[in-house]
Write a protein that holds these residues in place. Sequence first.
Motif, PDB file in Angstrom:
ATOM      1  N   ASP A   1      25.670  26.014 -11.598  1.00 20.71           N
ATOM      2  CA  ASP A   1      24.919  27.205 -11.222  1.00 20.71           C
ATOM      3  C   ASP A   1      25.818  28.430 -11.397  1.00 20.71           C
ATOM      4  OD1 ASP A   1      22.949  28.837 -10.276  1.00 20.71           O
ATOM      5  OD2 ASP A   1      22.886  28.008  -8.243  1.00 20.71           O
ATOM      6  N   LEU A   2      25.257  29.614 -11.170  1.00 22.97           N
ATOM      7  CA  LEU A   2      26.071  30.815 -11.120  1.00 22.97           C
ATOM      8  C   LEU A   2      26.934  30.789  -9.869  1.00 22.97           C
ATOM      9  CD1 LEU A   2      23.412  33.484 -12.184  1.00 22.97           C
ATOM     10  CD2 LEU A   2      25.164  32.412 -13.616  1.00 22.97           C
ATOM     11  N   LEU A   3      28.043  31.507  -9.895  1.00 22.01           N
ATOM     12  CA  LEU A   3      28.932  31.556  -8.746  1.00 22.01           C
ATOM     13  C   LEU A   3      28.194  32.161  -7.558  1.00 22.01           C
ATOM     14  CD1 LEU A   3      31.941  31.000  -8.027  1.00 22.01           C
ATOM     15  CD2 LEU A   3      32.338  33.439  -8.427  1.00 22.01           C
ATOM     16  N   ASN A   4      28.359  31.540  -6.377  1.00 24.93           N
ATOM     17  CA  ASN A   4      27.723  32.084  -5.184  1.00 24.93           C
ATOM     18  C   ASN A   4      28.594  31.806  -3.963  1.00 24.93           C
ATOM     19  OD1 ASN A   4      26.617  29.532  -3.720  1.00 24.93           O
ATOM     20  ND2 ASN A   4      25.931  29.281  -5.839  1.00 24.93           N
ATOM     21  N   ARG A   5      28.331  32.569  -2.912  1.00 30.02           N
ATOM     22  CA  ARG A   5      29.170  32.522  -1.710  1.00 30.02           C
ATOM     23  C   ARG A   5      29.092  31.173  -1.018  1.00 30.02           C
ATOM     24  NH1 ARG A   5      27.960  37.315   2.297  1.00 30.02           N
ATOM     25  NH2 ARG A   5      25.890  36.441   1.915  1.00 30.02           N
ATOM     26  N   GLU A   6      27.907  30.600  -0.912  1.00 24.60           N
ATOM     27  CA  GLU A   6      27.746  29.320  -0.219  1.00 24.60           C
ATOM     28  C   GLU A   6      28.568  28.234  -0.885  1.00 24.60           C
ATOM     29  OE1 GLU A   6      24.188  26.273   1.255  1.00 24.60           O
ATOM     30  OE2 GLU A   6      23.734  27.901  -0.133  1.00 24.60           O
TER      31      GLU A   6
ATOM     32  N   PHE B   1      40.828  30.589  -2.850  1.00 22.19           N
ATOM     33  CA  PHE B   1      41.111  31.468  -3.996  1.00 22.19           C
ATOM     34  C   PHE B   1      39.984  31.274  -5.005  1.00 22.19           C
ATOM     35  CE2 PHE B   1      43.661  32.321  -7.983  1.00 22.19           C
ATOM     36  CZ  PHE B   1      44.085  33.604  -7.676  1.00 22.19           C
ATOM     37  N   VAL B   2      39.446  32.363  -5.522  1.00 20.26           N
ATOM     38  CA  VAL B   2      38.378  32.300  -6.513  1.00 20.26           C
ATOM     39  C   VAL B   2      38.765  33.165  -7.707  1.00 20.26           C
ATOM     40  CG1 VAL B   2      35.938  32.701  -6.997  1.00 20.26           C
ATOM     41  CG2 VAL B   2      36.649  31.979  -4.705  1.00 20.26           C
ATOM     42  N   VAL B   3      38.643  32.608  -8.908  1.00 19.49           N
ATOM     43  CA  VAL B   3      38.958  33.331 -10.141  1.00 19.49           C
ATOM     44  C   VAL B   3      37.671  33.520 -10.932  1.00 19.49           C
ATOM     45  CG1 VAL B   3      40.421  33.411 -12.200  1.00 19.49           C
ATOM     46  CG2 VAL B   3      41.189  32.146 -10.183  1.00 19.49           C
ATOM     47  N   ALA B   4      37.350  34.765 -11.249  1.00 24.14           N
ATOM     48  CA  ALA B   4      36.136  35.075 -12.014  1.00 24.14           C
ATOM     49  C   ALA B   4      36.271  36.488 -12.562  1.00 24.14           C
ATOM     50  CB  ALA B   4      34.889  34.945 -11.132  1.00 24.14           C
ATOM     51  N   GLY B   5      35.222  36.960 -13.231  1.00 23.95           N
ATOM     52  CA  GLY B   5      35.213  38.320 -13.747  1.00 23.95           C
ATOM     53  C   GLY B   5      34.262  39.186 -12.954  1.00 23.95           C
ATOM     54  N   TRP B   6      34.425  40.503 -13.058  1.00 18.03           N
ATOM     55  CA  TRP B   6      33.485  41.412 -12.422  1.00 18.03           C
ATOM     56  C   TRP B   6      32.204  41.434 -13.253  1.00 18.03           C
ATOM     57  CZ3 TRP B   6      32.022  43.039  -8.126  1.00 18.03           C
ATOM     58  CH2 TRP B   6      31.182  44.145  -7.987  1.00 18.03           C
ATOM     59  N   ASN B   7      31.087  41.211 -12.592  1.00 16.58           N
ATOM     60  CA  ASN B   7      29.782  41.046 -13.248  1.00 16.58           C
ATOM     61  C   ASN B   7      29.760  39.841 -14.176  1.00 16.58           C
ATOM     62  OD1 ASN B   7      28.526  43.167 -11.942  1.00 16.58           O
ATOM     63  ND2 ASN B   7      29.100  44.661 -13.498  1.00 16.58           N
ATOM     64  N   SER B   8      30.692  38.960 -13.998  1.00 17.30           N
ATOM     65  CA  SER B   8      30.700  37.671 -14.686  1.00 17.30           C
ATOM     66  C   SER B   8      31.254  36.666 -13.685  1.00 17.30           C
ATOM     67  CB  SER B   8      31.565  37.722 -15.946  1.00 17.30           C
ATOM     68  OG  SER B   8      31.641  36.458 -16.567  1.00 17.30           O
ATOM     69  N   GLY B   9      30.424  36.336 -12.715  1.00 14.45           N
ATOM     70  CA  GLY B   9      30.856  35.532 -11.573  1.00 14.45           C
ATOM     71  C   GLY B   9      30.682  36.346 -10.309  1.00 14.45           C
ATOM     72  N   PHE B  10      31.540  37.353 -10.126  1.00 10.18           N
ATOM     73  CA  PHE B  10      31.397  38.256  -8.992  1.00 10.18           C
ATOM     74  C   PHE B  10      30.243  39.222  -9.254  1.00 10.18           C
ATOM     75  CE2 PHE B  10      36.087  37.360  -8.755  1.00 10.18           C
ATOM     76  CZ  PHE B  10      36.007  36.561  -7.631  1.00 10.18           C
ATOM     77  N   SER B  11      29.451  39.485  -8.214  1.00  5.35           N
ATOM     78  CA  SER B  11      28.255  40.294  -8.408  1.00  5.35           C
ATOM     79  C   SER B  11      27.784  40.887  -7.088  1.00  5.35           C
ATOM     80  CB  SER B  11      27.134  39.431  -9.003  1.00  5.35           C
ATOM     81  OG  SER B  11      25.889  40.059  -8.934  1.00  5.35           O
TER      82      SER B  11
END
Length: 337
Positions: free
Chosen positions: A111-116, A125-135
């Motif tokens: 799925d897409l990255l989500n808080r739950e 630790f979470v590694v992602a991009g802005w507007n590509s994971g983080f939103s």
Amino acid sequence: MNHPPLPLRPLAAVSLALAALAATGCGARVEEDPAQAGAAPETATVNRCGEEVEYTVPQRAVAYEGGSADKMFALGLTDHVHGYVMPPANPPVTESPWADEYARVEFLSDDLLNRELVVDAEADFVVAGWNSGFSDQRGITPEILDGLGIQSFMHTESCFNYPGFPERVTPFEGLYTDLERLGAIFGVEDRAAELVADYRARVEAVQEQAPQGDPVPVFLYDSGTDQAFTAGSQVPPNDIIRFAGGENVFGDLDERWTQVGWEAVVEARPEVVIILDYGDQPAEDKIAFLKELPALSDVPAVAEENFFVLDYNEGISGPRNIDGLEKFAEYLREHTA
């Protein structure tokens, strides 16, 4: 979208028991000194999209998409990765140069990255991009994770329009910066320096062999029928094209991934089309669509069937950008020979 800079704030520390575990990678170790039992864990202050953040060494990292996981694996940090989130558009991890490393960690979701998901994984630790994971829209941002005591790291390539703390670098410089910053967070600076030096040398070797004369006009086709989804100046394919000796026909757009009209593609008259290969639509189907689109019939790249297929993980920020560059550069040299 931007808001005034927020005051600097350290991330909430993970528990001392986790921080005391050994952090391994290319021989580097971070250990608890028995004489310092009960002391605060070691920290590193590193930029996160222009914001100085204090990190403790993570032990349960979650990586979103191949570029994030690849950076961790390339740095020898598999033991610090709890798992990865891989949306179905991504190519199978079995095709990765780090397939063995993926097999050692947990597949958490397609799925897409989500808080739950992050909370359930007990990630630190979470590694992602802005507007590509983080939103903002999906309610998972570095600021929200800070409030939960979960550290986060954003791809520098994605930071140029991050609200409050924008940071602008060229895409390949973003890759090198990420490796250096992750190296500092995990105490594997030497390994990061070795990787960056190797990648820079490979890029320089490509540039030295680039075709002479005017750059070859290149159009990247990601997807789209009514309009074309393509690469602007702020994503790795722009650097792949220019380092290889080409010119991204939409490289003047100060965007990451963006839409353009077909008439703009026709006016640009690209000589080569890069097909970004991912998801349920095979590259062959994308090529067939472009060849059947009447508006493009006189575009040189389409008329002469000059198509190059770029793997998804060679086109998003990650170590495989260098592989994609070398492959495209070889294609372009043959095209201009």
